[in-house]
Design a protein around this motif. Sequence first.
Motif, PDB file in Angstrom:
ATOM      1  N   THR A   1      -7.065  -0.020  -0.082  1.00  0.00           N
ATOM      2  CA  THR A   1      -6.772  -0.352  -1.483  1.00  0.00           C
ATOM      3  C   THR A   1      -7.944  -1.056  -2.154  1.00  0.00           C
ATOM      4  O   THR A   1      -8.104  -0.959  -3.363  1.00  0.00           O
ATOM      5  CB  THR A   1      -5.506  -1.221  -1.601  1.00  0.00           C
ATOM      6  OG1 THR A   1      -5.701  -2.444  -0.901  1.00  0.00           O
ATOM      7  CG2 THR A   1      -4.291  -0.505  -1.047  1.00  0.00           C
ATOM      8  N   SER A   2      -8.764  -1.734  -1.372  1.00  0.00           N
ATOM      9  CA  SER A   2      -9.931  -2.390  -1.970  1.00  0.00           C
ATOM     10  C   SER A   2     -11.080  -1.400  -2.175  1.00  0.00           C
ATOM     11  O   SER A   2     -11.879  -1.567  -3.090  1.00  0.00           O
ATOM     12  CB  SER A   2     -10.392  -3.572  -1.114  1.00  0.00           C
ATOM     13  OG  SER A   2     -10.851  -3.146   0.144  1.00  0.00           O
TER      14      SER A   2
ATOM     15  N   ASN B   1      -5.035  -3.710   3.551  1.00  0.00           N
ATOM     16  CA  ASN B   1      -5.636  -3.643   2.219  1.00  0.00           C
ATOM     17  C   ASN B   1      -7.062  -3.135   2.192  1.00  0.00           C
ATOM     18  O   ASN B   1      -7.708  -3.170   1.156  1.00  0.00           O
ATOM     19  CB  ASN B   1      -5.554  -4.982   1.484  1.00  0.00           C
ATOM     20  CG  ASN B   1      -4.193  -5.214   0.893  1.00  0.00           C
ATOM     21  OD1 ASN B   1      -3.656  -4.340   0.224  1.00  0.00           O
ATOM     22  ND2 ASN B   1      -3.626  -6.368   1.155  1.00  0.00           N
ATOM     23  N   SER B   2      -7.577  -2.660   3.289  1.00  0.00           N
ATOM     24  CA  SER B   2      -8.933  -2.120   3.296  1.00  0.00           C
ATOM     25  C   SER B   2      -9.043  -0.921   2.359  1.00  0.00           C
ATOM     26  O   SER B   2      -9.937  -0.854   1.519  1.00  0.00           O
ATOM     27  CB  SER B   2      -9.339  -1.728   4.721  1.00  0.00           C
ATOM     28  OG  SER B   2     -10.641  -1.215   4.734  1.00  0.00           O
TER      29      SER B   2
ATOM     30  N   PRO C   1      -8.882   1.896  -4.954  1.00  0.00           N
ATOM     31  CA  PRO C   1      -7.612   1.410  -5.501  1.00  0.00           C
ATOM     32  C   PRO C   1      -6.837   2.413  -6.361  1.00  0.00           C
ATOM     33  O   PRO C   1      -5.642   2.240  -6.562  1.00  0.00           O
ATOM     34  CB  PRO C   1      -8.023   0.194  -6.322  1.00  0.00           C
ATOM     35  CG  PRO C   1      -9.460   0.411  -6.649  1.00  0.00           C
ATOM     36  CD  PRO C   1     -10.036   1.166  -5.480  1.00  0.00           C
TER      37      PRO C   1
END
Length: 77
Positions: free
Chosen positions: A29-30, A26-27, A33
Amino acid sequence: MADRNLKVPENVSGKWYVDENCIACNSCTSIAPDYFVMAEDDKYAYVPKQPESAEDETLCQDAKASCPTDSIGDDGE
């Protein structure tokens, strides 16, 4: 380095993509995004749309730099 021959199928066509080595940390996507989202099964990220501006490109570059498995590529077609 990401391998464009191993792109996950959800990636849209274009320069940016995620390959099969993604570990769904999720790096990306944060950080970006709008340009990196998780697949429905949450097993990997993919690129739903390509960046359109210099700012967007910078976000994607930052996401690429943060990827612990080097699964983000910017040499796609």
